[in-house]
Each structure stands twice: as structure tokens, then as C-alpha cells.
Design an enzyme around this catalytic site. Structure first.
Site, PDB file in Angstrom:
ATOM      1  N   ASN A 142      26.404   8.625 -73.883  1.00 38.79           N
ATOM      2  CA  ASN A 142      25.993   9.726 -73.008  1.00 38.79           C
ATOM      3  C   ASN A 142      26.760  10.983 -73.432  1.00 38.79           C
ATOM      4  O   ASN A 142      27.937  11.139 -73.128  1.00 38.79           O
ATOM      5  CB  ASN A 142      26.320   9.329 -71.560  1.00 38.79           C
ATOM      6  CG  ASN A 142      25.905  10.388 -70.566  1.00 38.79           C
ATOM      7  OD1 ASN A 142      25.455  11.475 -70.924  1.00 38.79           O
ATOM      8  ND2 ASN A 142      26.081  10.083 -69.293  1.00 38.79           N
ATOM      9  N   ARG A 195      26.314  23.667 -56.908  1.00 36.74           N
ATOM     10  CA  ARG A 195      24.950  24.214 -56.969  1.00 36.74           C
ATOM     11  C   ARG A 195      24.416  24.460 -55.568  1.00 36.74           C
ATOM     12  O   ARG A 195      24.692  23.706 -54.645  1.00 36.74           O
ATOM     13  CB  ARG A 195      24.003  23.254 -57.684  1.00 36.74           C
ATOM     14  CG  ARG A 195      24.358  22.987 -59.127  1.00 36.74           C
ATOM     15  CD  ARG A 195      23.228  22.212 -59.806  1.00 36.74           C
ATOM     16  NE  ARG A 195      23.677  21.658 -61.067  1.00 36.74           N
ATOM     17  CZ  ARG A 195      23.701  20.353 -61.335  1.00 36.74           C
ATOM     18  NH1 ARG A 195      23.284  19.459 -60.443  1.00 36.74           N
ATOM     19  NH2 ARG A 195      24.120  19.930 -62.506  1.00 36.74           N
ATOM     20  N   GLU A 224      24.363   3.619 -64.220  1.00 33.85           N
ATOM     21  CA  GLU A 224      23.349   4.202 -65.100  1.00 33.85           C
ATOM     22  C   GLU A 224      23.411   3.608 -66.502  1.00 33.85           C
ATOM     23  O   GLU A 224      22.382   3.364 -67.120  1.00 33.85           O
ATOM     24  CB  GLU A 224      23.524   5.725 -65.150  1.00 33.85           C
ATOM     25  CG  GLU A 224      23.064   6.389 -63.864  1.00 33.85           C
ATOM     26  CD  GLU A 224      23.608   7.795 -63.685  1.00 33.85           C
ATOM     27  OE1 GLU A 224      24.800   7.911 -63.314  1.00 33.85           O
ATOM     28  OE2 GLU A 224      22.870   8.758 -63.894  1.00 33.85           O
ATOM     29  N   HIS A 235      18.443  12.559 -62.443  1.00 36.99           N
ATOM     30  CA  HIS A 235      19.163  11.375 -61.933  1.00 36.99           C
ATOM     31  C   HIS A 235      18.232  10.156 -61.841  1.00 36.99           C
ATOM     32  O   HIS A 235      18.504   9.216 -61.100  1.00 36.99           O
ATOM     33  CB  HIS A 235      19.717  11.585 -60.506  1.00 36.99           C
ATOM     34  CG  HIS A 235      20.890  12.497 -60.386  1.00 36.99           C
ATOM     35  ND1 HIS A 235      21.125  13.229 -59.238  1.00 36.99           N
ATOM     36  CD2 HIS A 235      21.911  12.791 -61.237  1.00 36.99           C
ATOM     37  CE1 HIS A 235      22.241  13.931 -59.379  1.00 36.99           C
ATOM     38  NE2 HIS A 235      22.725  13.685 -60.582  1.00 36.99           N
ATOM     39  N   ARG A 263      21.428   8.284 -73.477  1.00 43.15           N
ATOM     40  CA  ARG A 263      20.940   8.912 -72.259  1.00 43.15           C
ATOM     41  C   ARG A 263      20.415  10.300 -72.605  1.00 43.15           C
ATOM     42  O   ARG A 263      21.128  11.116 -73.196  1.00 43.15           O
ATOM     43  CB  ARG A 263      22.070   9.044 -71.258  1.00 43.15           C
ATOM     44  CG  ARG A 263      21.568   9.667 -69.995  1.00 43.15           C
ATOM     45  CD  ARG A 263      22.653  10.325 -69.224  1.00 43.15           C
ATOM     46  NE  ARG A 263      22.085  10.912 -68.017  1.00 43.15           N
ATOM     47  CZ  ARG A 263      22.736  11.748 -67.246  1.00 43.15           C
ATOM     48  NH1 ARG A 263      23.978  12.078 -67.536  1.00 43.15           N
ATOM     49  NH2 ARG A 263      22.159  12.249 -66.192  1.00 43.15           N
TER      50      ARG A 263
END
Ligand code: ADP
Length: 354
Positions: free
Chosen positions: A7, A215, A338, A154, A64
Site C-alpha cells: 500500500n 476534512r 484491508e 474505503h 492497493r
């Protein structure tokens, strides 16, 4: 089979090695500060070289990928054509895809084309959203010509916890209506019916939806026009504020870290309390909306840093949330994995049909 999961971020490289199909994690780690001042690791290539010397031989690699645009609806074996298609998607994810690609290119150089490499896309889980969920209220040509639509992010995490919940509930996924909340630094929520995502809070970019660490999530887009046109701010500055100086950090003026905000609340800090109140309120609103579009809900699932560890936040999100429902959804906490999900998909694609 040994499967290495990679990743790549812009200055980091996370990895985990699994034996599949046993799902055993053998080694994992991360290299940070790649290509930053004063570091010995000048690029992803040298980083990966170091990792490969640590992990030894591998049979396949899973990468990923943040953005697959509309081109990639499922994992793919990487070849030259795939690389150029991923490059074409980079316009949509200028911060992420180029770094992901560097990892792919480095791995191909280091391992040769004999070792299968698979790209697993974060957006792929949303490739079956209905058009009325992914088209914005903009001129339709924006979608056709510019690819402006809801993509969702996600996805690997939401899909993983959805699959796990089916095992916990002892019911096949195709019979379940669930709402999954990934609450980490980035936060998103997804409505899943029969194993397919039907809506999600992140949009064209990960900026939309819930209040996150830094965010802003949903805002009136006219605020941007106001700042740029009426206040004369540079668009780069606005972009930086919306992505990096807003959310929990921006509201509290203290931190993007929920733990720190909670400590401040205990000391009586009102802005920290307000930030947490807004965070929770926004999640509750989305859950209400998703209950409506799902037409019921079997389970509400929490994952990631806040979702897994912050019991008080979960309790406040769920307080009297389902009191109007005859059958109450189960509330589950499932740690996200993940990398394991990517390992699964890689294994299936490379060895699945043998
Ligand atoms: P990222 O999205 O960067 O992977 P995490 O999933 O760890 O990050 O989420 C970060 C958020 O989760 C922070 O607000 C942090 O306070 C909270 N968090 C992470 N770990 C814990 C923990 N063990 N206990 C309480 N809160 C945690």
C-alpha cells in the site's frame, strides 16, 4: 502461497505478507518519509527493495489502488495495458494513484513479470451503485465528459466488514441490509443491500460526507464561491483548508485526534465538545437516510480507529437511533483488515480457478 500486500502513499510504503489460503499474517510493517529530506530511502523502488529483502520470496503481490474510475469494477492482473489505464485514472486521484503506480512499477522491476501482481481498487465496491445515487445534480455532461460522479472510497474496508458481519450474524450476505461506518482519520458510511453497496458518503473525492479528522465533509458548495470570488482567496488555499484544516481539527481548533478532543472536553473545552457533537450528529443523519433507502437494517457495523475503540462515541451515535423500529438492528464492532481482504482477492484471482 505467500502473498505480499503493498500500500503505497506519497511518502510511505505499508506492507503485509500472508500465507494463503490460511490467512496467516507472517510479517508486516511500514516505511515512512520516503523521498523526504534527510532520509536514506530516496524512492519507492529502494523502499520496496528493502522490504523484499526482509520478507524473502513471494508468490504473488497485491497492490492497493485508491481509484479505479469506471474502468475497474473488480481486481485485475497487472500488465502494461492495466498500468496505462491506471495512469489515466490518476487525473481523478492526483494525490494517490501516482504513488500507487510507483509501487507497481517498482515491484515489476524488482520481481520481474513472472510473479503475478494484482491491483485491488478501493472504488470497485461501489461499481454497482444505482445511477440515481452516483449522479450529482449538475449538468449531465459533467458526468459524460469529465467523469464527475460519486465514486466512493474505503471500499475494501466496507466490503471486508460486511462479509465478516454475515459470518457473525450467521446469515448469507445476499439476505442482509447493513450500514457500515468506517470512522478513522478519514470517515465514510455505506449502505449495503444483499452484499452490494447502494450508497456511500464519500463522493467524487474522499472530501464529501461525514466530518473527518481534517476534512470538512458535506458543505454548501457556494461557500467555496464565496471564499474565492467575494473574499479573493486562492483556490489552493481553499482546497488546503477543506482537506487539511477542517473537520474535527478545524471546528475544535485543537486537534484532529478524537482522543485528544475527549481529554479537552473533560477539561471543559466547549469547542472540542462542539466538534464531537457535530461529528456524531452528521453520522446519525446519514444512518437515518440509509435506513430509509435500505428499507430496514439488520446490522450497523463500526470499524477503524474511532469505530473500533471509542465506545462512548458509538454509544452516542446509537442512542435512541432505532427506537422507532420494530426489529432492532444488531450493532457490531468489527476490526477492519484491508490488507487481508486484498490478499484474499489477489489469491482468488491468481490461484482461484486452478
Ligand atoms: P487512519 O484513518 O489514519 O488509519 P485510525 O483508523 O487509527 O487512522 O483513526 C484515527 C482516529 O481513531 C483518531 O481520531 C484516534 O483518536 C482514534 N483512535 C485510534 N486508535 C484508538 C484507540 N486505541 N483508542 C481510542 N481512539 C483511537
Amino acid at each position: 502461497m505467500k502473498i505480499l500486500i503493498i500500500n503505497c502513499g506519497s511518502s510511505s510504503l505499508k506492507y503485509e505478507l500472508f500465507t494463503m489460503p490460511k490467512e496467516r499474517s507472517l510479517i508486516k510493517g511500514a516505511i515512512e518519509h520516503i523521498a523526504e529530506k534527510g532520509t536514506k530511502i530516496k524512492d519507492h523502488y529502494s523502499g520496496l527493495k528493502m522490504i523484499l529483502s526482509r520478507v524473502g520470496e513471494v508468490d504473488a503481490v497485491g497492490h492497493r489502488l485508491v481509484h479505479g474510475g469506471e474502468k475497474f469494477q473488480k481486481p485485475v492482473l497487472i500488465d502494461k495495458e492495466v498500468i496505462s489505464k491506471i495512469r489515466a485514472c490518476s487525473k481523478l486521484a492526483p494525490l494517490h494513484n501516482p504513488a500507487n503506480l510507483e509501487g507497481i512499477i517498482a515491484a515489476r522491476r524488482l520481481l520481474g513479470e513472472g510473479i503475478s501482481q494484482v491491483a485491488v481498487f478501493d472504488t470497485a465496491f461501489y461499481s454497482h451503485l444505482p445511477d440515481f445515487a452516483y449522479i450529482y445534480g449538475l449538468p449531465y455532461e459533467f458526468y459524460q465528459r469529465l467523469g464527475i460522479r460519486r465514486y466512493g472510497f474505503h471500499g475494501t474496508s466496507h466490503e471486508y466488514i460486511a462479509r465478516k458481519s454475515s459470518a457473525v450474524l450467521k446469515q448469507p450476505l445476499r439476505k442482509l441490509k447493513i450500514i457500515t461506518c468506517h470512522l478513522g482519520n478519514g470517515c465514510s458510511i455505506t449502505a449495503i443491500k444483499g452484499g452490494r453497496a447502494i450508497d456511500t458518503s464519500m463522493g467524487f473525492t474522499p472530501l464529501e460526507g461525514l466530518i473527518m479528522g481534517t476534512r470538512c465533509g458535506d458543505i454548501d458548495p457556494a461557500i467555496i464561491t464565496y471564499l474565492v470570488r467575494d473574499r479573493g482567496w486562492r483556490i489552493e488555499k481553499v482546497d488546503n483548508i477543506l482537506n487539511k484544516q477542517s473537520g474535527l481539527k478545524g471546528i475544535s481548533g485543537i486537534s484532529n485526534d478524537m482522543r485528544q478532543l475527549q481529554r479537552k472536553v473533560k477539561e471543559g473545552n466547549r469547542r472540542a465538545k462542539l466538534a464531537i457533537d457535530i461529528f456524531i450528529y452528521r453520522i446519525r443523519k446519514y444512518i437515518g437516510a440509509y435506513l430509509a433507502i435500505l428499507g430496514g437494517c439488520d446490522a450497523l457495523i463500526f470499524t477503524a480507529g474511532i469505530g473500533e475503540h471509542q465506545r462512548g462515541i458509538r454509544r452516542r451515535i446509537c442512542s435512541r437511533l432505532f427506537s422507532h423500529l420494530k426489529t432492532k438492528p444488531r450493532i457490531l464492532v468489527i476490526p477492519t483488515r484491508e490488507e487481508l481482504m486484498i490478499a484474499h482477492k489477489t489469491y482468488q484471482l491468481v490461484y482461484g480457478d486452478r
